[in-house]
Design a protein around this motif. Structure first.
Motif, short mmCIF file in Angstrom:
data_model
loop_
_atom_site.label_atom_id
_atom_site.label_comp_id
_atom_site.label_asym_id
_atom_site.label_seq_id
_atom_site.Cartn_x
_atom_site.Cartn_y
_atom_site.Cartn_z
N ASP A 59 0.85 -1.20 0.00
CA ASP A 59 0.00 0.00 0.00
C ASP A 59 0.88 1.24 0.00
N GLU A 60 0.50 2.22 -0.84
CA GLU A 60 1.27 3.46 -0.95
C GLU A 60 0.51 4.66 -0.40
N GLY A 61 -0.72 4.45 -0.01
CA GLY A 61 -1.58 5.55 0.43
C GLY A 61 -2.91 5.46 -0.28
N TRP A 62 -3.68 6.54 -0.22
CA TRP A 62 -5.04 6.55 -0.75
C TRP A 62 -5.11 6.32 -2.26
N ASP A 63 -4.06 6.61 -3.00
CA ASP A 63 -4.09 6.43 -4.45
C ASP A 63 -3.80 5.00 -4.90
N HIS A 64 -3.25 4.17 -4.00
CA HIS A 64 -2.90 2.80 -4.39
C HIS A 64 -2.86 1.93 -3.14
N TYR A 65 -3.93 1.16 -2.93
CA TYR A 65 -3.99 0.30 -1.75
C TYR A 65 -4.91 -0.90 -2.01
N ASP B 171 -8.01 -2.72 -1.65
CA ASP B 171 -9.30 -2.12 -1.29
C ASP B 171 -10.44 -3.11 -1.07
N HIS C 5 -9.58 1.70 3.97
CA HIS C 5 -8.45 2.63 4.01
C HIS C 5 -7.14 1.88 3.75
N ASP D 239 -6.62 -4.49 -5.68
CA ASP D 239 -6.16 -3.18 -5.23
C ASP D 239 -6.74 -2.11 -6.14
N SER D 240 -6.64 -0.88 -5.68
CA SER D 240 -7.32 0.24 -6.34
C SER D 240 -6.71 0.63 -7.68
N VAL D 241 -5.52 0.13 -8.01
CA VAL D 241 -4.88 0.46 -9.28
C VAL D 241 -4.92 -0.71 -10.26
#
Length: 131
Positions: A57-63, A65, A84, A114-116
């Motif tokens: 996880d790198e933060g809200w832009d890439h985690y 989810d 989060h 993940d979100s990306v």
């Protein structure tokens, strides 16, 4: 110095190979893995899943989810949304109970996303207890 047709073709081939290599590396980077799954049958006949996932996880832009429980035919039976990033907590375990599994389903697959990159990485296939 003049560039020959053969030189241009070679340059294009090298550029294409570099792009393909970079694309392959990017598609493999950052996938979320399901590391462990503990499943138990509740008194009411539903199931509880405790799922351990790992992701950079790198933060809200890439985690990481979410994780999902699927029947072997790909039907999503349950989804646990991860609300989060877990930058400093890796791997981590989250639970979801009250999952109804249709009669006849004896094995499930647990996957994460993940979100990306979406779904990817290690999935776990397991037999349901008491089935």
């Amino acid at each position: 110095m003049a560039v020959t047709p053969r030189g241009r073709a070679l340059a294009r081939a090298v550029a294409c190979a570099a792009i393909l290599s970079l694309s392959a590396a990017m598609s493999l980077a950052g996938e979320v893995d399901v590391e462990a799954v503990d499943v138990s049958r509740e008194a009411d006949g539903t199931y509880r899943f405790d799922v351990t996932v790992a992701h950079a996880d790198e933060g809200w832009d890439h985690y990481a989810d979410r994780w999902e429980v699927l029947s072997e035919d790909g039907t999503v039976l349950a989804t646990r949304v991860l609300a989060h990033p877990h930058v400093d907590e890796q791997p981590f375990t989250r639970s979801l109970g009250g999952i109804t599994v249709p009669a006849g389903v004896t094995h499930v697959v647990v996957r994460a996303r993940d979100s990306v990159h979406g779904h990817g990485g290690n999935e776990v296939r397991l037999a349901l207890p008491d089935r």
